[in-house]
Scaffold this motif. Sequence first.
Motif, PDB file in Angstrom:
ATOM      1  N   PHE A   1      25.488  -2.361 -22.192  1.00  0.00           N
ATOM      2  CA  PHE A   1      24.407  -2.504 -21.216  1.00  0.00           C
ATOM      3  C   PHE A   1      23.690  -1.159 -21.043  1.00  0.00           C
ATOM      4  CE2 PHE A   1      27.617  -5.681 -19.960  1.00  0.00           C
ATOM      5  CZ  PHE A   1      26.861  -6.829 -20.130  1.00  0.00           C
ATOM      6  N   PRO A   2      22.765  -0.823 -21.960  1.00  0.00           N
ATOM      7  CA  PRO A   2      22.067   0.469 -21.854  1.00  0.00           C
ATOM      8  C   PRO A   2      21.254   0.550 -20.559  1.00  0.00           C
ATOM      9  CG  PRO A   2      21.041  -0.939 -23.516  1.00  0.00           C
ATOM     10  CD  PRO A   2      22.295  -1.621 -23.096  1.00  0.00           C
ATOM     11  N   ILE A   3      21.091   1.758 -20.052  1.00  0.00           N
ATOM     12  CA  ILE A   3      20.330   1.946 -18.820  1.00  0.00           C
ATOM     13  C   ILE A   3      18.848   2.042 -19.161  1.00  0.00           C
ATOM     14  CG2 ILE A   3      19.927   3.520 -16.906  1.00  0.00           C
ATOM     15  CD1 ILE A   3      22.957   4.266 -17.156  1.00  0.00           C
ATOM     16  N   PHE A   4      18.069   1.070 -18.682  1.00  0.00           N
ATOM     17  CA  PHE A   4      16.632   1.066 -18.914  1.00  0.00           C
ATOM     18  C   PHE A   4      15.888   1.864 -17.837  1.00  0.00           C
ATOM     19  CE2 PHE A   4      15.214  -2.263 -22.093  1.00  0.00           C
ATOM     20  CZ  PHE A   4      16.436  -2.344 -22.722  1.00  0.00           C
ATOM     21  N   GLY A   5      16.471   1.933 -16.682  1.00  0.00           N
ATOM     22  CA  GLY A   5      15.821   2.605 -15.559  1.00  0.00           C
ATOM     23  C   GLY A   5      16.508   2.185 -14.281  1.00  0.00           C
ATOM     24  N   GLY A   6      15.802   2.269 -13.172  1.00  0.00           N
ATOM     25  CA  GLY A   6      16.426   1.865 -11.926  1.00  0.00           C
ATOM     26  C   GLY A   6      15.440   1.853 -10.784  1.00  0.00           C
ATOM     27  N   LEU A   7      15.864   1.232  -9.698  1.00  0.00           N
ATOM     28  CA  LEU A   7      15.060   1.224  -8.477  1.00  0.00           C
ATOM     29  C   LEU A   7      15.785   2.084  -7.449  1.00  0.00           C
ATOM     30  CD1 LEU A   7      12.603  -0.003  -6.961  1.00  0.00           C
ATOM     31  CD2 LEU A   7      14.129  -1.791  -6.145  1.00  0.00           C
TER      32      LEU A   7
ATOM     33  N   ARG B   1      14.196   5.493 -17.682  1.00  0.00           N
ATOM     34  CA  ARG B   1      15.490   5.954 -18.177  1.00  0.00           C
ATOM     35  C   ARG B   1      15.645   7.477 -18.050  1.00  0.00           C
ATOM     36  NH1 ARG B   1      19.593   4.553 -22.154  1.00  0.00           N
ATOM     37  NH2 ARG B   1      20.030   6.342 -23.478  1.00  0.00           N
ATOM     38  N   GLU B   2      14.587   8.215 -18.424  1.00  0.00           N
ATOM     39  CA  GLU B   2      14.683   9.680 -18.391  1.00  0.00           C
ATOM     40  C   GLU B   2      14.852  10.181 -16.957  1.00  0.00           C
ATOM     41  OE1 GLU B   2      12.699   8.066 -20.665  1.00  0.00           O
ATOM     42  OE2 GLU B   2      14.289   8.669 -22.054  1.00  0.00           O
ATOM     43  N   GLN B   3      14.114   9.549 -16.042  1.00  0.00           N
ATOM     44  CA  GLN B   3      14.222   9.976 -14.642  1.00  0.00           C
ATOM     45  C   GLN B   3      15.614   9.709 -14.084  1.00  0.00           C
ATOM     46  OE1 GLN B   3      10.785   7.579 -13.615  1.00  0.00           O
ATOM     47  NE2 GLN B   3       9.698   9.377 -12.838  1.00  0.00           N
ATOM     48  N   VAL B   4      16.176   8.559 -14.459  1.00  0.00           N
ATOM     49  CA  VAL B   4      17.532   8.248 -14.000  1.00  0.00           C
ATOM     50  C   VAL B   4      18.518   9.266 -14.585  1.00  0.00           C
ATOM     51  CG1 VAL B   4      19.407   6.562 -14.070  1.00  0.00           C
ATOM     52  CG2 VAL B   4      17.081   5.786 -13.693  1.00  0.00           C
ATOM     53  N   LYS B   5      18.295   9.599 -15.858  1.00  0.00           N
ATOM     54  CA  LYS B   5      19.204  10.531 -16.541  1.00  0.00           C
ATOM     55  C   LYS B   5      19.192  11.902 -15.869  1.00  0.00           C
ATOM     56  CE  LYS B   5      20.497  11.982 -21.177  1.00  0.00           C
ATOM     57  NZ  LYS B   5      20.172  11.948 -22.596  1.00  0.00           N
ATOM     58  N   GLU B   6      18.034  12.289 -15.381  1.00  0.00           N
ATOM     59  CA  GLU B   6      17.935  13.569 -14.693  1.00  0.00           C
ATOM     60  C   GLU B   6      18.749  13.579 -13.395  1.00  0.00           C
ATOM     61  OE1 GLU B   6      13.900  15.475 -13.503  1.00  0.00           O
ATOM     62  OE2 GLU B   6      14.024  15.262 -15.695  1.00  0.00           O
TER      63      GLU B   6
ATOM     64  N   LEU C   1      10.389   3.360  -8.534  1.00  0.00           N
ATOM     65  CA  LEU C   1      10.879   2.817  -9.802  1.00  0.00           C
ATOM     66  C   LEU C   1      11.081   3.976 -10.776  1.00  0.00           C
ATOM     67  CD1 LEU C   1      11.470  -0.028 -10.956  1.00  0.00           C
ATOM     68  CD2 LEU C   1       9.230   0.088 -12.062  1.00  0.00           C
ATOM     69  N   LEU C   2      12.279   4.094 -11.309  1.00  0.00           N
ATOM     70  CA  LEU C   2      12.601   5.205 -12.208  1.00  0.00           C
ATOM     71  C   LEU C   2      12.736   4.698 -13.633  1.00  0.00           C
ATOM     72  CD1 LEU C   2      15.516   6.710 -10.066  1.00  0.00           C
ATOM     73  CD2 LEU C   2      13.146   7.492 -10.065  1.00  0.00           C
TER      74      LEU C   2
ATOM     75  N   GLN D   1      14.993  -7.006 -16.074  1.00  0.00           N
ATOM     76  CA  GLN D   1      15.512  -6.456 -14.817  1.00  0.00           C
ATOM     77  C   GLN D   1      14.578  -5.376 -14.266  1.00  0.00           C
ATOM     78  OE1 GLN D   1      19.606  -5.252 -15.206  1.00  0.00           O
ATOM     79  NE2 GLN D   1      20.052  -5.812 -13.094  1.00  0.00           N
ATOM     80  N   MET D   2      13.963  -4.600 -15.181  1.00  0.00           N
ATOM     81  CA  MET D   2      12.979  -3.609 -14.722  1.00  0.00           C
ATOM     82  C   MET D   2      11.806  -4.308 -14.036  1.00  0.00           C
ATOM     83  SD  MET D   2      13.773  -0.429 -15.088  1.00  0.00           S
ATOM     84  CE  MET D   2      12.277   0.575 -15.176  1.00  0.00           C
ATOM     85  N   ASN D   3      11.367  -5.434 -14.620  1.00  0.00           N
ATOM     86  CA  ASN D   3      10.269  -6.195 -14.001  1.00  0.00           C
ATOM     87  C   ASN D   3      10.668  -6.707 -12.626  1.00  0.00           C
ATOM     88  OD1 ASN D   3       8.653  -5.796 -16.185  1.00  0.00           O
ATOM     89  ND2 ASN D   3       9.087  -7.788 -17.132  1.00  0.00           N
ATOM     90  N   ALA D   4      11.909  -7.221 -12.533  1.00  0.00           N
ATOM     91  CA  ALA D   4      12.386  -7.744 -11.253  1.00  0.00           C
ATOM     92  C   ALA D   4      12.444  -6.616 -10.215  1.00  0.00           C
ATOM     93  CB  ALA D   4      13.762  -8.379 -11.429  1.00  0.00           C
TER      94      ALA D   4
END
Lengths: 418, 89
Positions: free
Chosen positions: A168-174, A150-155, A147-148, A127-130
Amino acid sequence: MQKYSIFNLVKNAFSNHENWDLAWKDPAPKEEYDVVIIGGGGHGLATAYYLAKEHNITKVAIIEKGWIGGGNVGRNTTIIRSNYMHDENGLFSEFGMDLWRKMSQDLNYNVMFSPRGIINLAHSDAQMNAYARRGNSMRLNGIDAVLLNREQVKEIIPMADFSDNVRFPIFGGLMQPSAGTARHDAVAWGYARQADSMGVDIIQNCEVIGFDVNAGKIKGIRTSRGNIKAKKVGICVAGSTNILAEKLNMTLPIETHLLQACVSEPVKPVLDKVVTFGAGHFYVSQSDKGEMVMGGDLDGYNSYAQRGNLPTLQHVLTEGIAMMPFLSKLKMLRTWGGIMDMSMDGSPIIDKTHIEGLYLNCGWCYGGFKATPASGWTFAHTIAQDRVHELNAGYSLNRFSTGHLIDEKGLGTKTWIS
Amino acid sequence: MLYINCPHCGMRSQNEFSYGGDASVKRPELNKEVSDQEWDNFVYNRKSLRGKHLELWQHISGCRQWIKVERDTATHEIFRTFKADEEVA
């Protein structure tokens, strides 16, 4: 028209705000108009406004069965974004973002546009690749995307579930930083007030019961308040599109489905972004009043009911609690439903039809509200010039037969699957 | 909650079923010439009726059979249910 300003606010305070002009009139239908727009929702009102403003066409009527702004523009979750991968959707929505930024000044009406940013969460490497791919496509079209990890999203959203023990752990986000929310009712009212001031007749409690078509050309409409002649007619009725299409013997690539949303009790500010769950379909933002505004899947079967069913709500909120466990502590304040015009590729239709002078605006699926200004602007252009603008050229009615689908999600023709 | 009377299993809650769309749509006969318009109507175009609607459901958490359901899309009332191969008068 009375201008809304701080001076007028102070001035009217002296008379206890009892002398404000009506925001729009309540005219009886005239015998004939240059353009009749069927549907007094956000898109219809915006269309009338841009017809008058951009094309100087003011002999216009908006025909609304109920009251203006009573349909989906009053029932959505107010999210505004342009985080699309395909060119057609991206460029169209980004054009709309510009209109959103200027809207409050343009309409002299505070629509409370709040570009707070949207984060789509990713829950796997794939999903991060997508999302990296989608983000790159967006940036190529001039849309902001970040593109964020995991740490950036957590902040940014520490209240989401970052524990180790989640399905479903959070890997990151757009993130699209310029996305946001707006006050939905104000959008309808702002467009209505300006359209009215430029001479557009807003006719409420007037149901369309038929069309007058002669030799392949539209001549007018038949309504519960009498016949109205019209040179051009635009249909802008979202979930009721198929009902009007049937009166024209048209079958469209549209199904009407039910979508629910809900808000929690108001709480202190906790979430300053729009966040979507990537392992299902759930989105949440916090309103200015403090309510958590939430939504997700369709109910999943054809419906015109405008009211939902609990199994879907339970399913959607289970996803919400998986993403942000604190939501489980909140009480539900309201739930409601609206009926969506789900198109067969998930993208809208703004086009001419086989009947001369009849234009169609439908198929907005989950994303009608954010498209309000761009939809109105391009639909007005299509009606006034009798040809599509390059921004809505891809949103053609015949793309289903020619194979030029714009299937952003890659879902195919099962509109209720999400 | 909708309650659907599965013709194989009896009355069950909506949670056990998944939706399959308009049951009146017919796949074009393959042994004759099929026009683009016919394919369009089969793949994309839907009446999406307001009122009585004949539709497919699958009893996915039950007997796993596809069934036909006659349901009102305005009130959600379910009138009749049929086996998938049953002709509906």
